[in-house]
Motif scaffolding. Structure first.
Motif, PDB file in Angstrom:
ATOM      1  N   LEU A   1       0.856  -1.183   0.000  1.00 38.95           N
ATOM      2  CA  LEU A   1       0.000   0.000   0.000  1.00 38.95           C
ATOM      3  C   LEU A   1       0.894   1.236   0.000  1.00 38.95           C
ATOM      4  CD1 LEU A   1      -2.964  -0.574   2.501  1.00 38.95           C
ATOM      5  CD2 LEU A   1      -2.842  -1.014   0.052  1.00 38.95           C
ATOM      6  N   ILE A   2       0.690   2.117  -0.962  1.00 38.66           N
ATOM      7  CA  ILE A   2       1.507   3.315  -1.102  1.00 38.66           C
ATOM      8  C   ILE A   2       0.719   4.515  -0.573  1.00 38.66           C
ATOM      9  CG2 ILE A   2       2.763   4.788  -2.714  1.00 38.66           C
ATOM     10  CD1 ILE A   2       3.809   1.918  -2.634  1.00 38.66           C
ATOM     11  N   SER A   3       1.317   5.219   0.372  1.00 35.22           N
ATOM     12  CA  SER A   3       0.698   6.436   0.905  1.00 35.22           C
ATOM     13  C   SER A   3       1.371   7.659   0.298  1.00 35.22           C
ATOM     14  CB  SER A   3       0.850   6.505   2.433  1.00 35.22           C
ATOM     15  OG  SER A   3       0.322   5.358   3.040  1.00 35.22           O
ATOM     16  N   PHE A   4       0.583   8.663  -0.043  1.00 33.73           N
ATOM     17  CA  PHE A   4       1.159   9.915  -0.538  1.00 33.73           C
ATOM     18  C   PHE A   4       0.562  11.060   0.266  1.00 33.73           C
ATOM     19  CE2 PHE A   4      -2.718  10.518  -2.914  1.00 33.73           C
ATOM     20  CZ  PHE A   4      -3.053   9.241  -3.367  1.00 33.73           C
ATOM     21  N   GLY A   5       1.340  12.112   0.481  1.00 41.50           N
ATOM     22  CA  GLY A   5       0.895  13.177   1.377  1.00 41.50           C
ATOM     23  C   GLY A   5       0.467  14.428   0.654  1.00 41.50           C
ATOM     24  N   GLU A   6       1.432  15.190   0.153  1.00 41.80           N
ATOM     25  CA  GLU A   6       1.168  16.503  -0.436  1.00 41.80           C
ATOM     26  C   GLU A   6       0.222  16.430  -1.636  1.00 41.80           C
ATOM     27  OE1 GLU A   6       4.836  18.510  -0.982  1.00 41.80           O
ATOM     28  OE2 GLU A   6       3.936  20.230  -1.994  1.00 41.80           O
ATOM     29  N   ILE A   7       0.289  15.332  -2.372  1.00 40.65           N
ATOM     30  CA  ILE A   7      -0.567  15.183  -3.560  1.00 40.65           C
ATOM     31  C   ILE A   7      -2.039  15.253  -3.179  1.00 40.65           C
ATOM     32  CG2 ILE A   7      -1.278  13.535  -5.342  1.00 40.65           C
ATOM     33  CD1 ILE A   7       1.586  12.567  -5.444  1.00 40.65           C
ATOM     34  N   ALA A   8      -2.359  14.758  -1.995  1.00 42.61           N
ATOM     35  CA  ALA A   8      -3.754  14.720  -1.559  1.00 42.61           C
ATOM     36  C   ALA A   8      -4.341  16.123  -1.392  1.00 42.61           C
ATOM     37  CB  ALA A   8      -3.862  13.955  -0.242  1.00 42.61           C
ATOM     38  N   LEU A   9      -3.484  17.155  -1.366  1.00 42.61           N
ATOM     39  CA  LEU A   9      -3.952  18.532  -1.172  1.00 42.61           C
ATOM     40  C   LEU A   9      -4.127  19.282  -2.489  1.00 42.61           C
ATOM     41  CD1 LEU A   9      -1.495  19.433   1.758  1.00 42.61           C
ATOM     42  CD2 LEU A   9      -3.829  18.553   1.946  1.00 42.61           C
TER      43      LEU A   9
ATOM     44  N   ARG B   1      13.471   0.050  -4.247  1.00 47.88           N
ATOM     45  CA  ARG B   1      13.120   0.856  -5.436  1.00 47.88           C
ATOM     46  C   ARG B   1      12.049   1.885  -5.081  1.00 47.88           C
ATOM     47  NH1 ARG B   1      14.147  -1.992 -10.300  1.00 47.88           N
ATOM     48  NH2 ARG B   1      16.083  -3.171 -10.017  1.00 47.88           N
ATOM     49  N   LEU B   2      11.032   1.460  -4.351  1.00 48.99           N
ATOM     50  CA  LEU B   2       9.924   2.372  -4.035  1.00 48.99           C
ATOM     51  C   LEU B   2      10.385   3.510  -3.122  1.00 48.99           C
ATOM     52  CD1 LEU B   2       7.046  -0.224  -3.456  1.00 48.99           C
ATOM     53  CD2 LEU B   2       7.326   1.311  -5.411  1.00 48.99           C
ATOM     54  N   LYS B   3      11.391   3.253  -2.289  1.00 48.05           N
ATOM     55  CA  LYS B   3      11.896   4.292  -1.379  1.00 48.05           C
ATOM     56  C   LYS B   3      12.576   5.433  -2.133  1.00 48.05           C
ATOM     57  CE  LYS B   3      14.115   2.821   2.341  1.00 48.05           C
ATOM     58  NZ  LYS B   3      14.990   1.931   3.159  1.00 48.05           N
ATOM     59  N   LYS B   4      12.802   5.252  -3.439  1.00 44.88           N
ATOM     60  CA  LYS B   4      13.451   6.305  -4.237  1.00 44.88           C
ATOM     61  C   LYS B   4      12.489   6.925  -5.248  1.00 44.88           C
ATOM     62  CE  LYS B   4      18.036   4.440  -3.480  1.00 44.88           C
ATOM     63  NZ  LYS B   4      19.154   3.646  -3.980  1.00 44.88           N
ATOM     64  N   VAL B   5      11.195   6.724  -5.040  1.00 48.02           N
ATOM     65  CA  VAL B   5      10.196   7.346  -5.920  1.00 48.02           C
ATOM     66  C   VAL B   5       9.631   8.569  -5.201  1.00 48.02           C
ATOM     67  CG1 VAL B   5       8.010   7.063  -7.138  1.00 48.02           C
ATOM     68  CG2 VAL B   5       9.625   5.146  -7.003  1.00 48.02           C
ATOM     69  N   PHE B   6       9.925   9.757  -5.731  1.00 47.12           N
ATOM     70  CA  PHE B   6       9.424  10.984  -5.112  1.00 47.12           C
ATOM     71  C   PHE B   6       7.906  11.035  -5.188  1.00 47.12           C
ATOM     72  CE2 PHE B   6      13.743  12.342  -6.516  1.00 47.12           C
ATOM     73  CZ  PHE B   6      14.256  12.564  -5.246  1.00 47.12           C
ATOM     74  N   GLY B   7       7.301  11.497  -4.115  1.00 41.66           N
ATOM     75  CA  GLY B   7       5.839  11.537  -4.034  1.00 41.66           C
ATOM     76  C   GLY B   7       5.307  10.488  -3.068  1.00 41.66           C
ATOM     77  N   ILE B   8       6.093   9.426  -2.838  1.00 36.56           N
ATOM     78  CA  ILE B   8       5.682   8.380  -1.900  1.00 36.56           C
ATOM     79  C   ILE B   8       6.067   8.796  -0.480  1.00 36.56           C
ATOM     80  CG2 ILE B   8       6.111   6.014  -1.143  1.00 36.56           C
ATOM     81  CD1 ILE B   8       6.409   5.181  -4.021  1.00 36.56           C
ATOM     82  N   VAL B   9       5.100   8.776   0.418  1.00 37.95           N
ATOM     83  CA  VAL B   9       5.353   9.124   1.818  1.00 37.95           C
ATOM     84  C   VAL B   9       5.647   7.870   2.647  1.00 37.95           C
ATOM     85  CG1 VAL B   9       4.275  10.034   3.916  1.00 37.95           C
ATOM     86  CG2 VAL B   9       4.042  11.262   1.760  1.00 37.95           C
ATOM     87  N   ALA B  10       4.945   6.781   2.346  1.00 41.48           N
ATOM     88  CA  ALA B  10       5.170   5.540   3.102  1.00 41.48           C
ATOM     89  C   ALA B  10       4.798   4.338   2.249  1.00 41.48           C
ATOM     90  CB  ALA B  10       4.354   5.545   4.399  1.00 41.48           C
ATOM     91  N   ILE B  11       5.492   3.232   2.531  1.00 40.74           N
ATOM     92  CA  ILE B  11       5.245   1.955   1.846  1.00 40.74           C
ATOM     93  C   ILE B  11       4.888   0.936   2.919  1.00 40.74           C
ATOM     94  CG2 ILE B  11       6.251   0.182   0.347  1.00 40.74           C
ATOM     95  CD1 ILE B  11       8.518   2.760   0.214  1.00 40.74           C
ATOM     96  N   SER B  12       3.748   0.270   2.742  1.00 43.19           N
ATOM     97  CA  SER B  12       3.306  -0.712   3.738  1.00 43.19           C
ATOM     98  C   SER B  12       3.068  -2.061   3.075  1.00 43.19           C
ATOM     99  CB  SER B  12       2.012  -0.240   4.411  1.00 43.19           C
ATOM    100  OG  SER B  12       2.211   0.980   5.076  1.00 43.19           O
ATOM    101  N   PRO B  13       3.976  -3.032   3.302  1.00 44.06           N
ATOM    102  CA  PRO B  13       3.682  -4.397   2.834  1.00 44.06           C
ATOM    103  C   PRO B  13       2.416  -4.878   3.540  1.00 44.06           C
ATOM    104  CG  PRO B  13       5.982  -4.153   3.517  1.00 44.06           C
ATOM    105  CD  PRO B  13       5.271  -2.935   3.989  1.00 44.06           C
ATOM    106  N   ALA B  14       1.401  -5.273   2.776  1.00 44.89           N
ATOM    107  CA  ALA B  14       0.080  -5.515   3.364  1.00 44.89           C
ATOM    108  C   ALA B  14      -0.483  -6.867   2.954  1.00 44.89           C
ATOM    109  CB  ALA B  14      -0.879  -4.402   2.944  1.00 44.89           C
TER     110      ALA B  14
END
Length: 385
Positions: free
Chosen positions: A6-14, A63-76
Motif C-alpha cells: 500500500l503506497i501512501s502519498f501526502g502533499e498530492i492529496a492537497l 526501489r519504491l523508497k526512491k520514488v518521489f511523491g511516496i510518503v510511506a510503503i506498507s507491505p500488506a
C-alpha cells in the motif's frame, strides 16, 4: 509470488482538481521504478495506491523508497470485508513479526462507510482476538512496539509496517532545469532537493582537462548514477571548458577569476537549458560558504542569468548539506580527491565583495559571445542510468 504494497502519498492529496494529474505521474514513476520485476499491477483508490508485484520484498521496497511523491510503503495482506477474515488476517500478520514480549495496539481506518462496524469497534475486536490467540503480548495505546493497521476500503487490508518514502512531488510534474554539477558535496544535494519538488534535472559539468583529471569527470558520472537511482535515467552534459578557462586566466584579473568563471558557466548553462527545454538553473551555492558565494558575488553571478536560478541549499550550513549527502548516497563519492575547476582555479586572494562596475570592466577584454560559443563547441552528452 505477488506481494501487495500500500503506497501512501501526502502533499498530492492537497492538490484539489489537479490531484489526478499528480497521481497519474506518480503511478508512471512507480511502474518505471519496478520495470525489471514481473506481474506489476498498480491501481489507485482514494488516498492510496495499490502495488502488486512479483519480486524480492527488500528489492521492491528499496526501489519504491526512491520514488518521489511516496510518503510511506506498507507491505500488506488483503482480506474479505468481514470481521472473521479481518481478524484471521491480523493474526497471520502478527505471527510474521517478533511479537513476544512486545506491546501493541490496533488502529483502523474506515473510508468505506458501508462497513457495519465503526473504526473503534473494529480495533477493539481485532485487538481482543490477538490477545486471546498470542501469548506474551500487552496493549499500549500510547507508545506501542507494534502498531497493527486495518484499512476498510472496497477490500480489507492489514499491515504493521510503515516504511518511509522520500516524500515530495512526483518527478516531472514541475518541469525541467539544468543543474550545474561539480564533483563536490553541495551541487548533487541541490539536484536531489529540486528533484524532490518534481523537477527533472539535466546536469552540466565543466571539464577542464588537463587542469582537471579524467578521474574528476568519472567522479561526476558516478554522482549522476546515484541521482539517476531516483530519476530512472538522466543526461549529463560535459562542457569542454579548457579554452574558456585559459582565456579568462590570461586576460582577466586574478582576484576576479572565480566570478568571471561562474558568469561564463551561467551563460553556457542557460544556452544548454534552451536546447533541452529547461526553464531554470540549479546551483549548490550556500551563502557565505566560499568567496564566490558572498551576497555581492552571488549578485554578480546572477546578473548574467536570463532565467530563474534555484539555490535550494542557500540557507544550509555545511554540516546540514553533508548529512543530506550521506542520506542520499552521494557523500562518499563527493569526498574522493579529484578536484573540479572551481577548486583548482581558486585565486590566492579572491575578491569576496566584487563590485559590478569592476566585473564589467574586466569583461570588456573578452568577446563574451564568442567565448560562450567556444564553451558550447564540444559538449558531450552522456546517458546515465
Amino acid at each position: 509470488m505477488e506481494n501487495l504494497y500500500l503506497i501512501s502519498f501526502g502533499e498530492i492529496a492537497l492538490k484539489g482538481e489537479n490531484r489526478p494529474f499528480f497521481e497519474r505521474i506518480l503511478i508512471q514513476k512507480i511502474k518505471q521504478a519496478l520495470r525489471n520485476f514481473e506481474n506489476i499491477r498498480v491501481q489507485k483508490t482514494h488516498g492510496r495506491i495499490y502495488c502488486l508485484v512479483d519480486g524480492p520484498r527488500e528489492e521492491v521496497i528499496d526501489r519504491l523508497k526512491k520514488v518521489f511523491g511516496i510518503v510511506a510503503i506498507s507491505p500488506a495482506h488483503e482480506c474479505e470485508l468481514n470481521m472473521d477474515s479481518i481478524k484471521a488476517t491480523a493474526l497471520s500478520v502478527m505471527k510474521e513479526t517478533d511479537y513476544r514480549g512486545k506491546t501493541f495496539k490496533v488502529e483502523t481506518r474506515r473510508p468505506n462507510k458501508s462497513f457495519p462496524l465503526k473504526s473503534p469497534d473494529v480495533s477493539r475486536e481485532v485487538g481482543a482476538h490477538l490477545l486471546t490467540n498470542l501469548e506474551g503480548l500487552k496493549v499500549d495505546v500510547h507508545h506501542p512496539d507494534i502498531e497493527v493497521e486495518v484499512e476498510i476500503r472496497e477490500r480489507g487490508f492489514v499491515y504493521c509496517e510503515r516504511i518511509p518514502g522520500p516524500g515530495g512531488l512526483p518527478l516531472g510534474c514541475n518541469g525541467r532545469a539544468v543543474l550545474l554539477l561539480s564533483g563536490g558535496i553541495d551541487s548533487p544535494v541541490a539536484g536531489y532537493m529540486m528533484m524532490k519538488r518534481g523537477v527533472e534535472i539535466e546536469p552540466v559539468y565543466f571539464h577542464s582537462f588537463p587542469f582537471t583529471s579524467d578521474r574528476a569527470r568519472e567522479k561526476v558520472i558516478d554522482l549522476c548514477k546515484v541521482l539517476a537511482e531516483y530519476s530512472g535515467r538522466m543526461r549529463l552534459h560535459v562542457v569542454n571548458f579548457t579554452d574558456v578557462l585559459k582565456e579568462l586566466g590570461e586576460k582577466g584579473p586574478d582576484e576576479l577569476l572565480t566570478i568571471l568563471m561562474r558568469r561564463m558557466m551561467v551563460r553556457i548553462s542557460q544556452e544548454i537549458a534552451a536546447r533541452v527545454g529547461a526553464k531554470a538553473l540549479i546551483t549548490g551555492e550556500s551563502v557565505g560558504q566560499v568567496a564566490s558565494q558572498t551576497m555581492e558575488a552571488l549578485i554578480a553571478t546572477n546578473e548574467v542569468a536570463k532565467m530563474p536560478v534555484f539555490r535550494p541549499v542557500i540557507g544550509f550550513d555545511k554540516v546540514e548539506i553533508m548529512d543530506l549527502a550521506k542520506k542520499i548516497g552521494t557523500y562518499d563519492i563527493s569526498i574522493e580527491p579529484y578536484a573540479d575547476c572551481c577548486t583548482v582555479f581558486v585565486p590566492e586572494h579572491p575578491k569576496t565583495r566584487p563590485e559590478l562596475e569592476g566585473v564589467h570592466e574586466a569583461e570588456e577584454k573578452f568577446d563574451i559571445e564568442e567565448l560562450t560559443k567556444t564553451g558550447l563547441r564540444d559538449v558531450e552528452v552522456i546517458e546515465v542510468v
